[in-house]
Design a protein around this motif. Structure first.
Motif, short mmCIF file in Angstrom:
data_model
loop_
_atom_site.label_atom_id
_atom_site.label_comp_id
_atom_site.label_asym_id
_atom_site.label_seq_id
_atom_site.Cartn_x
_atom_site.Cartn_y
_atom_site.Cartn_z
N ALA A 1 0.82 -1.23 0.00
CA ALA A 1 0.00 0.00 0.00
C ALA A 1 0.85 1.27 0.00
CB ALA A 1 -0.93 0.00 1.22
N LYS A 2 2.15 1.12 -0.11
CA LYS A 2 3.04 2.30 -0.02
C LYS A 2 2.78 3.31 -1.14
CE LYS A 2 7.07 0.65 2.59
NZ LYS A 2 8.53 0.61 2.62
N THR A 3 2.63 2.83 -2.37
CA THR A 3 2.41 3.74 -3.50
C THR A 3 1.11 4.51 -3.32
OG1 THR A 3 3.62 2.26 -4.97
CG2 THR A 3 2.23 3.92 -6.01
N ALA A 4 0.05 3.80 -2.90
CA ALA A 4 -1.24 4.45 -2.70
C ALA A 4 -1.16 5.49 -1.57
CB ALA A 4 -2.31 3.40 -2.37
N LEU A 5 -0.40 5.17 -0.49
CA LEU A 5 -0.27 6.12 0.61
C LEU A 5 0.52 7.35 0.16
CD1 LEU A 5 -0.51 7.10 3.51
CD2 LEU A 5 1.42 5.61 4.12
N THR B 1 0.75 8.58 -2.86
CA THR B 1 -0.15 9.34 -3.74
C THR B 1 -1.14 10.15 -2.91
OG1 THR B 1 0.04 7.60 -5.42
CG2 THR B 1 -1.81 9.13 -5.65
N HIS B 2 -1.69 9.51 -1.89
CA HIS B 2 -2.65 10.18 -0.99
C HIS B 2 -1.99 11.37 -0.28
CE1 HIS B 2 -5.83 10.56 2.07
NE2 HIS B 2 -4.85 10.64 2.96
N LYS C 1 -1.29 14.32 -2.73
CA LYS C 1 -2.51 15.01 -3.19
C LYS C 1 -3.23 15.74 -2.06
CE LYS C 1 -3.61 12.47 -7.41
NZ LYS C 1 -4.57 11.61 -8.12
N LYS D 1 3.77 4.81 -11.78
CA LYS D 1 2.50 4.79 -11.04
C LYS D 1 2.07 6.19 -10.63
CE LYS D 1 2.64 0.02 -9.42
NZ LYS D 1 2.75 -0.90 -8.27
N THR E 1 0.72 7.93 -13.68
CA THR E 1 -0.61 7.39 -13.97
C THR E 1 -1.66 8.03 -13.07
OG1 THR E 1 0.36 5.28 -14.67
CG2 THR E 1 -1.98 5.24 -14.09
N ALA E 2 -1.23 8.35 -11.81
CA ALA E 2 -2.14 8.99 -10.85
C ALA E 2 -2.19 10.50 -11.05
CB ALA E 2 -1.70 8.66 -9.43
N PHE F 1 -4.98 3.24 5.48
CA PHE F 1 -3.64 2.84 5.05
C PHE F 1 -2.81 2.23 6.18
CE2 PHE F 1 -4.82 6.24 2.11
CZ PHE F 1 -4.55 5.65 0.89
#
Length: 379
Positions: free
Chosen positions: A231-235, A237-238, A241, A264, A267-268, A376
């Motif tokens: 979940a590191k990439t998603a965190l 990104t969060h 942003k 990634k 892409t985001a 997360f």
């Protein structure tokens, strides 16, 4: 103590004022008078302490008083471990020497680009040369350069040069220099290898240590987010942003990881670029320029590539993975919180890295505050 009391010429003081500085940093106030007095210097200074000006200013002052021979042999040689650092030191020489008459000629040479244009430029002679060791030896072997008139030698980030395996190249370069010269060695740490090198190289040096070894600046807010590895990439990104981070330097352990994360993020719809050893020099320079100008929000880098990245007001550094060496953590987060400015260093830590985190905390002598983001948190 203001810059005016350090013994520098008015032309150099004008350039310092134009650059926006009035008071020297601790390394500058100690190193500049020692170098002007002709002493060898051994200085422990982290990147971001103002160390580049601490040697470029006195070198320019000393060279401005000599008679310039027609073919302008190299008088001052500055060795650096990476292309990026060489380029930045070269920029510093040009910036601070802008008001000197006669003008000091300077150049920068490094590998990863064609050698012929560098050879052509050096034909006219150069007073101050900044170089990486490998390319410097290539130029000497092709008789594009002679080093027999060097009066001042600087080894910048000497510890990193040894880490990168440059010791043989450095010894070969030393053999090409005059025995009588002034030697200035700057290193983030005084390791056993550095002490061995200095024993052969320096003569009764003035020793300067401006910050305790492995200290982190008080201006850096350090934070840990405990998160599952996947979940590191998603965190990240969060965080970028939701906090509206506009300039973030992210460290990864591998080149492949840097490329993957960059893809990634793009892409985001977060503009990102990677910088590492497999990238061409043109790509690295372009990515760094885009980052400095604000066209790229996230620069993803490996440790070696990031060495020498000098951005005065970098607000955020993220450890996507903790480094293998705890001391590299100090180097990484030292990219922010410079010159009295506040900065934030965030580490995304999964369960496999808890032991590495404990070692970092032991090294810096502090427990790093931990936070969780809803959705997360590590399971």
């Amino acid at each position: 103590m203001p810059f005016t009391q350090l013994g520098l010429s008015s032309a150099l003081l004008n350039a310092v004022t134009e650059a926006g500085y009035t008071t020297p940093s601790p390394i500058q106030s100690q190193a500049i008078p020692a170098i002007l007095a002709g002493h060898d210097v051994l200085a422990a200074a982290q990147t971001g302490t103002g160390k580049t000006a601490s040697f470029t200013l006195p070198i320019l002052h000393k060279l401005s008083h000599i008679h310039h021979e027609r073919n302008r042999p190299v008088r001052a040689l500055i060795l650096t471990p990476t292309r990026e650092l060489a380029a930045q030191v070269g920029e510093s020489v040009v910036k601070y020497g802008s008001h000197l008459h006669p003008r000091i000629k300077s150049d920068v040479v490094f590998g990863g680009v064609k050698i012929n244009p560098q050879m052509m430029r050096l034909r006219g002679g150069v007073d101050v040369l900044t170089a990486t060791p490998g390319r410097l030896l290539d130029l000497c072997q092709q008789n594009a350069l002679k080093l027999d008139k060097v009066e001042i030698l600087v080894l910048d980030e000497a510890d990193r040069m040894l880490d990168m395996g440059f010791i043989k190249d450095i010894r070969r370069i030393l053999a090409l220099l005059p025995k009588k010269r002034q030697n200035l060695l700057f290193s983030a740490t005084f390791s056993a290898d550095i002490r061995k090198l200095t024993a052969d190289l320096l003569h009764s040096p003035v020793k300067i240590e401006v910050a305790p070894e492995n200290a982190t600046a008080d201006t850096i807010e350090q934070l840990v987010y405990k998160v599952n590895k996947g979940a590191k990439t998603a965190l990240l990104t969060h965080l970028v942003k939701t906090n509206n981070w506009q300039q973030v330097l992210v460290f990864t352990s591998t080149k492949h990881g840097a490329n993957k994360l960059t893809e990634k993020l793009n892409t985001a719809e977060i503009s990102a670029a990677a910088i590492h050893g497999n990238k061409s020099q043109g790509a690295r320079t372009s990515a760094l320029a885009g980052f400095k100008q604000g066209n790229i929000r996230v620069l993803v880098a490996t440790d070696v590539a990031a060495r020498g990245i000098d951005i005065a007001l970098l607000p955020h550094v993220v450890n996507f993975e903790l480094p293998r060496s705890s001391s590299d953590y100090v180097h990484r987060i030292g990219r922010t919180g410079r010159a009295g400015q506040n900065g934030q260093a965030v580490s995304l830590v999964c369960s496999e890295e808890y032991q590495a985190l404990r070692l970092v905390e032991k090294l810096i002598g502090n427990k790093i505050p931990s936070q969780e983001v809803s959705g997360f948190a590590a399971l």
